[in-house]
Design a protein around this motif. Structure first.
Motif, PDB file in Angstrom:
ATOM      1  N   ALA A 116       1.836  -2.176   7.141  1.00  0.00           N
ATOM      2  CA  ALA A 116       2.086  -3.356   6.315  1.00  0.00           C
ATOM      3  C   ALA A 116       0.856  -3.689   5.494  1.00  0.00           C
ATOM      4  O   ALA A 116       0.938  -4.008   4.305  1.00  0.00           O
ATOM      5  N   LYS A 117      -0.301  -3.578   6.141  1.00  0.00           N
ATOM      6  CA  LYS A 117      -1.557  -3.853   5.453  1.00  0.00           C
ATOM      7  C   LYS A 117      -1.796  -2.869   4.304  1.00  0.00           C
ATOM      8  O   LYS A 117      -2.199  -3.254   3.214  1.00  0.00           O
ATOM      9  N   ILE A 118      -1.508  -1.597   4.611  1.00  0.00           N
ATOM     10  CA  ILE A 118      -1.691  -0.578   3.580  1.00  0.00           C
ATOM     11  C   ILE A 118      -0.797  -0.879   2.388  1.00  0.00           C
ATOM     12  O   ILE A 118      -1.225  -0.823   1.232  1.00  0.00           O
ATOM     13  N   THR A 119       0.448  -1.236   2.682  1.00  0.00           N
ATOM     14  CA  THR A 119       1.376  -1.527   1.597  1.00  0.00           C
ATOM     15  C   THR A 119       0.872  -2.711   0.771  1.00  0.00           C
ATOM     16  O   THR A 119       0.892  -2.669  -0.459  1.00  0.00           O
ATOM     17  N   SER A 120       0.364  -3.724   1.451  1.00  0.00           N
ATOM     18  CA  SER A 120      -0.053  -4.901   0.690  1.00  0.00           C
ATOM     19  C   SER A 120      -1.282  -4.592  -0.156  1.00  0.00           C
ATOM     20  O   SER A 120      -1.350  -4.963  -1.323  1.00  0.00           O
ATOM     21  N   VAL A 121      -2.246  -3.875   0.422  1.00  0.00           N
ATOM     22  CA  VAL A 121      -3.424  -3.513  -0.366  1.00  0.00           C
ATOM     23  C   VAL A 121      -3.029  -2.620  -1.529  1.00  0.00           C
ATOM     24  O   VAL A 121      -3.510  -2.775  -2.650  1.00  0.00           O
ATOM     25  N   SER A 122      -2.114  -1.687  -1.266  1.00  0.00           N
ATOM     26  CA  SER A 122      -1.744  -0.750  -2.326  1.00  0.00           C
ATOM     27  C   SER A 122      -1.033  -1.486  -3.451  1.00  0.00           C
ATOM     28  O   SER A 122      -1.198  -1.148  -4.619  1.00  0.00           O
ATOM     29  N   GLU A 123      -0.258  -2.522  -3.115  1.00  0.00           N
ATOM     30  CA  GLU A 123       0.399  -3.287  -4.178  1.00  0.00           C
ATOM     31  C   GLU A 123      -0.604  -4.145  -4.932  1.00  0.00           C
ATOM     32  O   GLU A 123      -0.591  -4.232  -6.156  1.00  0.00           O
ATOM     33  N   GLN A 124      -1.508  -4.722  -4.170  1.00  0.00           N
ATOM     34  CA  GLN A 124      -2.505  -5.604  -4.768  1.00  0.00           C
ATOM     35  C   GLN A 124      -3.333  -4.886  -5.830  1.00  0.00           C
ATOM     36  O   GLN A 124      -3.658  -5.451  -6.864  1.00  0.00           O
ATOM     37  N   TYR A 125      -3.671  -3.640  -5.534  1.00  0.00           N
ATOM     38  CA  TYR A 125      -4.550  -2.924  -6.451  1.00  0.00           C
ATOM     39  C   TYR A 125      -3.813  -1.895  -7.305  1.00  0.00           C
ATOM     40  O   TYR A 125      -4.429  -1.062  -7.953  1.00  0.00           O
ATOM     41  N   GLY A 126      -2.509  -1.917  -7.286  1.00  0.00           N
ATOM     42  CA  GLY A 126      -1.747  -1.006  -8.147  1.00  0.00           C
ATOM     43  C   GLY A 126      -1.918   0.446  -7.781  1.00  0.00           C
ATOM     44  O   GLY A 126      -2.014   1.311  -8.641  1.00  0.00           O
ATOM     45  N   LEU A 127      -2.021   0.713  -6.486  1.00  0.00           N
ATOM     46  CA  LEU A 127      -2.140   2.101  -6.030  1.00  0.00           C
ATOM     47  C   LEU A 127      -0.914   2.461  -5.202  1.00  0.00           C
ATOM     48  O   LEU A 127      -0.933   2.322  -3.982  1.00  0.00           O
ATOM     49  N   PRO A 128       0.156   2.890  -5.831  1.00  0.00           N
ATOM     50  CA  PRO A 128       1.405   3.149  -5.100  1.00  0.00           C
ATOM     51  C   PRO A 128       1.213   4.182  -3.993  1.00  0.00           C
ATOM     52  O   PRO A 128       0.715   5.275  -4.244  1.00  0.00           O
ATOM     53  N   LEU A 129       1.601   3.818  -2.776  1.00  0.00           N
ATOM     54  CA  LEU A 129       1.425   4.722  -1.653  1.00  0.00           C
ATOM     55  C   LEU A 129       2.367   4.317  -0.522  1.00  0.00           C
ATOM     56  O   LEU A 129       2.463   3.135  -0.177  1.00  0.00           O
ATOM     57  N   ASP A 130       3.065   5.310   0.036  1.00  0.00           N
ATOM     58  CA  ASP A 130       3.979   5.040   1.144  1.00  0.00           C
ATOM     59  C   ASP A 130       3.266   5.358   2.449  1.00  0.00           C
ATOM     60  O   ASP A 130       2.910   6.507   2.695  1.00  0.00           O
ATOM     61  N   PRO A 131       3.016   4.357   3.310  1.00  0.00           N
ATOM     62  CA  PRO A 131       2.211   4.607   4.525  1.00  0.00           C
ATOM     63  C   PRO A 131       2.880   5.555   5.512  1.00  0.00           C
ATOM     64  O   PRO A 131       2.212   6.076   6.403  1.00  0.00           O
ATOM     65  N   TRP A 132       4.192   5.799   5.365  1.00  0.00           N
ATOM     66  CA  TRP A 132       4.871   6.642   6.357  1.00  0.00           C
ATOM     67  C   TRP A 132       4.980   8.090   5.928  1.00  0.00           C
ATOM     68  O   TRP A 132       5.534   8.914   6.633  1.00  0.00           O
ATOM     69  N   LYS A 133       4.477   8.408   4.733  1.00  0.00           N
ATOM     70  CA  LYS A 133       4.587   9.790   4.267  1.00  0.00           C
ATOM     71  C   LYS A 133       3.569  10.696   4.967  1.00  0.00           C
ATOM     72  O   LYS A 133       2.449  10.278   5.267  1.00  0.00           O
ATOM     73  N   ILE A 134       3.969  11.939   5.190  1.00  0.00           N
ATOM     74  CA  ILE A 134       3.056  12.920   5.780  1.00  0.00           C
ATOM     75  C   ILE A 134       2.060  13.363   4.700  1.00  0.00           C
ATOM     76  O   ILE A 134       2.452  13.682   3.577  1.00  0.00           O
ATOM     77  N   VAL A 135       0.771  13.383   5.059  1.00  0.00           N
ATOM     78  CA  VAL A 135      -0.260  13.677   4.065  1.00  0.00           C
ATOM     79  C   VAL A 135      -0.103  15.070   3.467  1.00  0.00           C
ATOM     80  O   VAL A 135      -0.356  15.288   2.284  1.00  0.00           O
ATOM     81  N   GLY A 136       0.364  16.012   4.272  1.00  0.00           N
ATOM     82  CA  GLY A 136       0.562  17.372   3.759  1.00  0.00           C
ATOM     83  C   GLY A 136       1.504  17.437   2.576  1.00  0.00           C
ATOM     84  O   GLY A 136       1.456  18.379   1.781  1.00  0.00           O
ATOM     85  N   ASP A 137       2.375  16.454   2.449  1.00  0.00           N
ATOM     86  CA  ASP A 137       3.341  16.452   1.343  1.00  0.00           C
ATOM     87  C   ASP A 137       2.842  15.679   0.134  1.00  0.00           C
ATOM     88  O   ASP A 137       3.549  15.581  -0.874  1.00  0.00           O
ATOM     89  N   LEU A 138       1.646  15.099   0.203  1.00  0.00           N
ATOM     90  CA  LEU A 138       1.161  14.267  -0.902  1.00  0.00           C
ATOM     91  C   LEU A 138       0.462  15.113  -1.960  1.00  0.00           C
ATOM     92  O   LEU A 138      -0.114  16.157  -1.665  1.00  0.00           O
ATOM     93  N   SER A 139       0.491  14.619  -3.188  1.00  0.00           N
ATOM     94  CA  SER A 139      -0.278  15.262  -4.250  1.00  0.00           C
ATOM     95  C   SER A 139      -1.748  14.877  -4.073  1.00  0.00           C
ATOM     96  O   SER A 139      -2.078  13.969  -3.303  1.00  0.00           O
TER      97      SER A 139
END
Lengths: 505, 360
Positions: A116-139
């Motif tokens: 939840a914290k990650i989501t809120s920080v990511s929204e606050q700073y405009g850095l879209p990120l899904d905290p439940w995604k596996i890192v291996g699948d990220l760009s």
């Protein structure tokens, strides 16, 4: 020391045989974006490692918010409010975003809270990120966001960013810059390391320029031209590669529907790649790291085998042939990873010259090696590409990254290839040496070779390429003439900004 | 606080010094072990390392140095090729046994015919036998990706069972009064691997070891195949980039190690041992692993290491009989040698730095 966030006074650090930093002083104001500018090997990394507590200075001191600051380890630096985003990420592919962030914390909260914290920080700073995604699948861009958010969760006063844009598409760079400006507006200072001058001009308030470990100048980037800064950085006027105009000749290398699976679990499989490169042509392939560059190079080098007709060299189908045969026929390659792939770390430069040169340079006869000739070949490479080393008997791992890069690219260039494919040819090389390498590539093209340059450095591609395409998730975009392409168009060819949709969930 | 700092490149000088250092540390630790067993450590160490060479009965012991060192060197040379390339053949003991069975098999098949070609045929059979036994793990690795360490090791136990069945069955001496074991080849001139120079311990196996050392040296230093072997061990990815075919290398390295181990077994059965018996193998195949590493996987180093290890065998025997040291203590000393070598090896790649730990 009122007003200043961080003052650095006379920092000096010497390693055996090289002074990495000599008496460097500068100051960072609160809410300032401060650029640290310099060529590779100028001492930027050592300097920020000292600030982040990874390296201990030999002399000099630092003052953070009016108090003496001597971080013994990164943990102490973080506790004092200094955070750092490294160029190379330290994330676990098999874990998800929240788990990776938790790993860096002393007392991680429950994963759901953290998410939840990650989501809120990511929204606050405009850095879209899904905290439940596996890192291996990220760009790569998304991975960087994980690292940034990890830092932001500590509420830092100073954020150090080491070459953050080298893995981003132009659109992603814009998102990052918006975030950094927001942080700055909130009073966070940023120490921004880069050698990309236009970026620094767009973002930074002050710049400290390092050359050979010493501070040579400070400037206000907005009021200084890129050319002036480049001169300060290099110490002399930069030679820009030139080329004679050539008329493209016959097709030398053709890929026809090249599809291969990646050997690695988190690698990128190549999907239906078709292209043609003619004699005298330089084809530039852009793409964010991890979009199939390594696999494409391996498929061209013969490390990954494909169906015979998928790779055609001068009309001969070679898709199923190994590296030795391809090399003999004139298709040479230079992989990105210098140590362990292009070169064997513990072996001498002479032995590394043999690594690809044995056949074409006549360094063996009936299987027996001609060490004298191999040594002369290594010496010739060292001489022509100005490789700084005590001699050809030096182990490859003893060379600095840039010098080894000059050696491994030089080794292929000097074998007079008919087709040369290189991945990140000037990665980690200083500006003047990069110019030498690019000039050598262009000279080969003028001489009738076909060149494929895979690179994440768009400026480099624009400088050398006749035609341009981008790799995105193992697919190749359409190939277009490099002249007249706008950054906007290039960004779209590279796949735009990864994961933008996630932000709107 | 002591910290290790990586050297920019491995120290050449130290890579020669560390084996000597390892021997010295082994002597010290071995001495402590013997003292704990209630023996005078100085006497024990002298009995093992000094007496066989320069003591009262040295003229009896010295030839044994070559007799025991020959097979160790021969096997270790073969193993070193694979070890350099990161191919771990642990089953030389089995290949040694099969080589001996094949070599002896040829001899026994011709018995009692006397002809010049019997001994060469035995040599070929011994090499082929060891080679074939090593090909089992090699092919399984290449075709199915099995682990060569496990397969080659397990095949040692298969080979031991085969040896026992030969000694008790097919190859049993019909005139042996029912005792297990084959005819003694020392009494069969065409098959006997006799000393080439009387009283030196020098037999064909020792000659083969020295020839193999020369070949191995030339291969590793002058030939592309040797270069590829070293390259694969140093940087597998760079080797593939260079065009090395890993499967081919596995077959070559395992094959040559097997052939050399087979040769060692054949020379042993036709010479010093004389016959196929249940306890024919004495662990040369395993000790050769220590020899290979102690000799820095370098042919010349392996010759020295083989002789040193032979010395611990001979001196160990003497210590057993004269000081009543248990055999296990001797084996521990041999094991320590490898253990300490690996430990001090760190110094070739790292240097020790004294640092003061500062508090932030």
């Amino acid at each position: 020391m009122t007003g200043k966030l961080l003052s650095i006074r006379g920092l000096t650090k010497a390693y055996p045989g090289v002074v990495a930093n000599s008496d460097v002083s500068f100051e960072i104001e609160p809410g300032e974006v401060h650029a640290l500018l310099g060529e590779n090997g100028a001492g930027k990394s050592t300097l920020v490692k000292m600030i982040y507590g990874l390296v201990k200075p030999d002399s000099g001191d630092m003052v953070l918010q009016g108090r003496e600051y001597t971080p013994a380890e990164p943990q102490a630096a973080r506790a004092a409010g200094v955070a750092m985003v490294f160029q190379h990420f330290s994330l676990f592919d098999a874990l998800n975003v929240a788990e990776n962030v938790a790993l860096g914390m002393a007392n991680p909260p429950k994963t759901s809270e953290l998410a939840a914290k990650i989501t809120s920080v990511s929204e606050q700073y405009g850095l879209p990120l899904d905290p439940w995604k596996i890192v291996g699948d990220l760009s790569a861009g998304e991975r960087q966001r994980v690292e940034i958010i990890r830092c932001l969760l500590q509420d830092p006063k100073l954020l150090i960013m080491d070459e953050p844009t080298s893995v981003l598409t132009p659109q992603e760079v814009e998102i990052l810059f918006a975030t950094l400006r927001k942080l700055k507006a909130e009073g966070t200072s940023i120490l921004y390391i880069s050698h990309k001058l236009e970026e620094i001009r767009a973002l930074c308030d002050e710049a400290t320029i390092l050359r050979l470990g010493k501070k040579v100048a400070t400037c206000t980037p907005r009021e200084t031209t890129a050319a002036q800064m480049a001169e300060l950085m290099v110490g002399s006027e930069l030679h820009r590669p030139e080329r004679a105009v050539t008329v493209p000749g016959a097709v030398r290398l053709a890929l026809r529907g090249l599809s291969v699976k990646s050997p690695g679990q988190f690698g990128t499989s190549l999907k239906d790649i078709s292209l043609e490169v003619r004699a005298g042509e330089v084809l530039g392939l852009a793409g964010v790291a991890g979009n199939g560059q390594d696999e494409l190079l391996a498929a061209l080098a013969g490390e990954i085998l494909a169906k015979p007709g998928m790779v055609v060299l001068d009309g001969t189908e070679i898709g199923a042939k190994g590296p030795g045969v391809r090399r003999k026929m004139g298709l040479l390659t230079g992989p990105e990873e210098r140590l362990g792939h292009a070169a064997a770390p513990n072996m001498s430069l002479t032995e590394n010259a043999l690594l690809t040169g044995a056949e074409r340079e006549g360094l063996m006869q009936n299987g027996f090696l001609k060490w004298g000739k191999a040594k002369s070949f290594a010496e010739a490479i060292i001489k022509r590409f100005d490789v700084r080393t005590p001699g050809p008997e030096t182990a490859a791992r003893a060379l600095s990254g840039g010098n080894l890069q000059k050696f491994v690219i030089g080794r292929e260039v000097m074998q007079r290839p008919d087709v040369l494919v290189v991945n990140q040819p000037t990665w980690g090389v200083d500006a003047s040496a990069a110019a030498v390498i690019r000039q050598a590539l262009l000279d080969l093209a003028v001489g009738g070779a076909a060149i494929v340059v895979i690179s994440q450095d768009l400026d480099e591609l624009m400088e050398v390429a006749d035609n341009f395409a981008a790799l995105n998730e193992g697919r190749l975009s359409e190939i277009r003439p490099a002249k007249g392409l706008s950054m906007e168009e290039i960004g779209l060819m590279m796949g735009g900004a990864h994961g933008l949709e996630v932000a709107h969930v | 606080m002591l910290t290790l700092e990586k050297r920019p490149q491995p120290s050449k000088a130290l890579s020669y010094i560390t084996p000597v250092l390892a021997v010295i540390v082994t002597m010290i630790a071995g001495g402590l072990l013997f003292a704990a067993l209630g023996k005078d450590p100085i006497v024990a160490i002298r009995t093992i390392f000094w007496e066989p060479l320069f003591g009262e009965f040295a003229s009896y012991y010295r030839p044994q140095l070559l007799v025991k060192g020959g097979p160790l060197i021969l096997i270790a040379l073969g193993l070193s090729l694979g070890f350099r390339a990161g191919i771990w053949n642990i089953g030389a003991e089995g290949q040694y046994i099969i080589g001996a069975i094949c070599g002896a098999g040829v001899a026994l098949a011709f018995y009692p015919l006397e002809a010049w070609y019997i001994f060469p045929l035995m040599v070929i059979a011994g090499a082929l036998g060891g080679w074939a036994w090593a090909m089992i793990p090699a092919l399984l690795k290449v075709k199915f990706g099995t682990n060569e360490i496990l397969v080659s090791l397990m095949l040692v136990y298969v080979a031991e069972q085969l040896l026992a069945s030969m000694a008790l069955g097919v190859m049993k001496n019909p005139q042996g009064y029912g005792f297990p074991g084959s005819r003694n080849l020392q009494q069969y001139p065409s098959a006997f691997n006799n000393e080439l120079i009387a009283g030196t311990g020098m037999h064909w196996g020792v000659a083969a070891a020295f020839i193999a050392a020369i070949f191995s040296y030339v291969l590793l230093n002058r030939h592309i195949l040797g270069f590829q072997i070293r390259l694969t061990g140093e940087a597998p990815r760079a080797a593939r980039f260079s065009g090395v075919k890993p499967a081919r290398l596995v077959l070559i390295c395992m094959g040559s190690a097997g052939a050399l181990a087979g040769l060692a077994g054949m020379f042993e059965v036709a010479g010093p041992s004389g016959q196929i018996s249940i306890n024919f193998n004495v662990g040369y195949g395993f000790t050769a692993i220590i020899v290979a590493f102690l000799g820095r996987l370098h042919p010349v180093g392996i010759i020295f290491a083989g002789l040193l290890m032979a010395l611990t065998y001979i001196g160990g025997d003497a210590a057993q009989s004269r000081l009543q040291l248990p055999a296990a203590a001797i084996q521990m000393v041999q094991g320590m040698l490898l253990f300490f070598l690996l430990a001090v090896d760190v110094l070739t790649n790292y240097r020790i730095k004294l640092t003061k730990r500062e508090v932030a």
